[in-house]
Design a protein around this motif. Structure first.
Motif, PDB file in Angstrom:
ATOM      1  N   SER A  34      49.794  44.135  24.713  1.00  0.00           N
ATOM      2  CA  SER A  34      49.552  45.359  25.595  1.00  0.00           C
ATOM      3  C   SER A  34      50.960  45.303  26.241  1.00  0.00           C
ATOM      4  CB  SER A  34      48.528  44.935  26.899  1.00  0.00           C
ATOM      5  OG  SER A  34      47.405  45.147  26.399  1.00  0.00           O
ATOM      6  N   ILE A  35      51.351  46.486  26.315  1.00  0.00           N
ATOM      7  CA  ILE A  35      52.752  46.712  26.644  1.00  0.00           C
ATOM      8  C   ILE A  35      53.033  47.643  27.771  1.00  0.00           C
ATOM      9  CG2 ILE A  35      55.106  47.545  25.871  1.00  0.00           C
ATOM     10  CD1 ILE A  35      53.790  47.299  22.876  1.00  0.00           C
ATOM     11  N   TYR A  36      53.697  47.240  28.888  1.00  0.00           N
ATOM     12  CA  TYR A  36      53.817  47.851  30.086  1.00  0.00           C
ATOM     13  C   TYR A  36      55.510  48.239  30.170  1.00  0.00           C
ATOM     14  CZ  TYR A  36      49.207  46.261  30.841  1.00  0.00           C
ATOM     15  OH  TYR A  36      47.694  45.924  30.768  1.00  0.00           O
ATOM     16  N   LEU A  37      55.497  49.554  30.728  1.00  0.00           N
ATOM     17  CA  LEU A  37      57.100  50.064  30.777  1.00  0.00           C
ATOM     18  C   LEU A  37      57.242  50.237  32.339  1.00  0.00           C
ATOM     19  CD1 LEU A  37      57.515  52.516  28.080  1.00  0.00           C
ATOM     20  CD2 LEU A  37      57.855  50.131  27.838  1.00  0.00           C
ATOM     21  N   VAL A  38      58.798  50.275  32.781  1.00  0.00           N
ATOM     22  CA  VAL A  38      59.079  50.607  34.186  1.00  0.00           C
ATOM     23  C   VAL A  38      58.544  51.661  34.710  1.00  0.00           C
ATOM     24  CG1 VAL A  38      61.433  51.372  33.495  1.00  0.00           C
ATOM     25  CG2 VAL A  38      60.933  49.931  35.734  1.00  0.00           C
ATOM     26  N   ASP A  39      58.480  52.736  33.835  1.00  0.00           N
ATOM     27  CA  ASP A  39      57.798  53.911  34.468  1.00  0.00           C
ATOM     28  C   ASP A  39      56.360  54.198  34.460  1.00  0.00           C
ATOM     29  OD1 ASP A  39      56.823  54.244  32.010  1.00  0.00           O
ATOM     30  OD2 ASP A  39      58.138  56.038  31.247  1.00  0.00           O
ATOM     31  N   GLY A  40      55.751  53.124  34.280  1.00  0.00           N
ATOM     32  CA  GLY A  40      54.161  53.054  34.258  1.00  0.00           C
ATOM     33  C   GLY A  40      53.525  53.270  33.147  1.00  0.00           C
ATOM     34  N   LYS A  70      63.246  48.530  29.580  1.00  0.00           N
ATOM     35  CA  LYS A  70      62.447  49.286  30.102  1.00  0.00           C
ATOM     36  C   LYS A  70      60.888  48.586  30.195  1.00  0.00           C
ATOM     37  CE  LYS A  70      65.268  52.523  31.206  1.00  0.00           C
ATOM     38  NZ  LYS A  70      65.792  52.565  32.569  1.00  0.00           N
ATOM     39  N   ILE A  71      60.899  47.362  29.474  1.00  0.00           N
ATOM     40  CA  ILE A  71      59.609  46.701  29.233  1.00  0.00           C
ATOM     41  C   ILE A  71      59.629  45.769  30.495  1.00  0.00           C
ATOM     42  CG2 ILE A  71      58.451  45.070  27.823  1.00  0.00           C
ATOM     43  CD1 ILE A  71      59.595  46.263  25.207  1.00  0.00           C
TER      44      ILE A  71
END
Length: 299
Positions: A34-40, A70-71
């Motif tokens: 599961s990968i979450y980025l700074v922009d949501g 960004k991750i």
């Protein structure tokens, strides 16, 4: 990876490697995450770097190129129930010669992480014995579930239990539902706000004061974690009542942790509970300050 720390486990090392994520230039991950980025944004798939400071995320038949910085979170999703768990255990003991005061604190936290959900159990207990003063017992239990959506939104369900002899509370049971948003989320800190509704079932040692009530829940949390070995976390919960005129409660938690070698750490924390309409003959404000020694559990 979370809070800017990438943990890598190998078969040839007794210790897991801890890497500051903002120093990482390339990643190749063959397992699914599961990968979450700074922009949501969030994805479920694999990662591969084809050049420095950039990764290609493969999810299903689609791909997307993003900068490594960004991750903000990576959760490895493995088969096997126990491999989804992380947690920590704290223990503290204070002895004061004056009044023969003894205080014991115990805290436990377990997290179960799946593809879209994070489930958390927290348990805190304090027992104080002192000459010529009634014993003090306090128990906090919290069961929390979050599901994450796009643009840093999340759904939150929570059940909390509080027993506190200082406020004559035999048991306060508080289920709640709500939504929230990370206003700031990067590899140094996060700041979130949320809101929802809760239903209070309050049992006092004097059963004549037992009561039930509906409340609004307003929450905020600020966590600084990428500042060398220091972690500072602050959370505030406010409960304006809908069914009791003028009643207002608030819970405040603040913790400071300093990491030591071999996954040990020292931690100081304070928890405060305020109720402007408490049970008769009890204090409006109660707080607990503790300091202790801890160890982190990792799979």
């Amino acid at each position: 990876m979370s809070n800017n720390i990438l943990i890598a486990e190998t078969k040839y090392s007794d210790q897991d490697f801890k890497i500051e994520f903002d120093k990482v230039e390339r990643l190749i991950l063959v397992n699914k995450y599961s990968i979450y980025l700074v922009d949501g944004s969030s994805f479920y798939g694999t990662l591969k770097s084809n050049k420095d400071n950039e990764v290609t995320i493969t999810f299903g038949d689609l791909t997307q190129d993003v900068r490594v910085n960004k991750i903000v979170r990576l959760n490895k999703i493995e088969n096997g129930f126990w491999k989804h768990f992380t947690g920590s255990l704290d223990f503290g003991y204070n002895l004061t010669k004056t009044n023969n005061s003894q205080q014991l604190t115990f805290a436990l936290q377990l997290n179960y992480i799946s593809e879209k959900w994070i489930h958390t159990i927290k348990y805190d207990e304090l027992n104080t014995v002192q000459d010529d003063v009634e014993d003090i017992e306090r128990v906090d239990l919290e069961l929390d579930t979050k599901k994450y959506y796009k643009n840093n939104w999340f759904f939150n369900s929570n059940f909390s239990f509080l027993s506190n002899t200082s406020q004559s509370i035999k048991g306060r049971y508080s289920p709640s539902l709500g939504m929230g948003n990370y206003l700031v989320r990067n590899n140094k800190l996060y700041f979130l706000v949320g809101g929802g509704l809760t239903y209070n079932i309050e049992k006092y040692f004097d059963s004549a004061t037992d009561k039930n009530s509906f409340e609004v829940v307003l929450s905020t949390e600020f966590n600084m974690f990428n500042f060398k070995d220091i972690n500072i976390n602050t959370s505030i919960l406010m409960f304006p009542s809908l069914s009791e005129k003028g009643r207002f409660r608030t819970d405040i938690d603040f913790s400071f942790k300093y990491d030591l070698p071999l996954d040990f750490y020292i931690k100081s924390s304070i928890s405060a509970n305020y109720d402007n309409q408490p049970s008769q003959n009890t204090t409006k404000l109660d707080y607990v300050f503790s300091t202790g020694f801890g160890w982190k559990l990792k799979h």
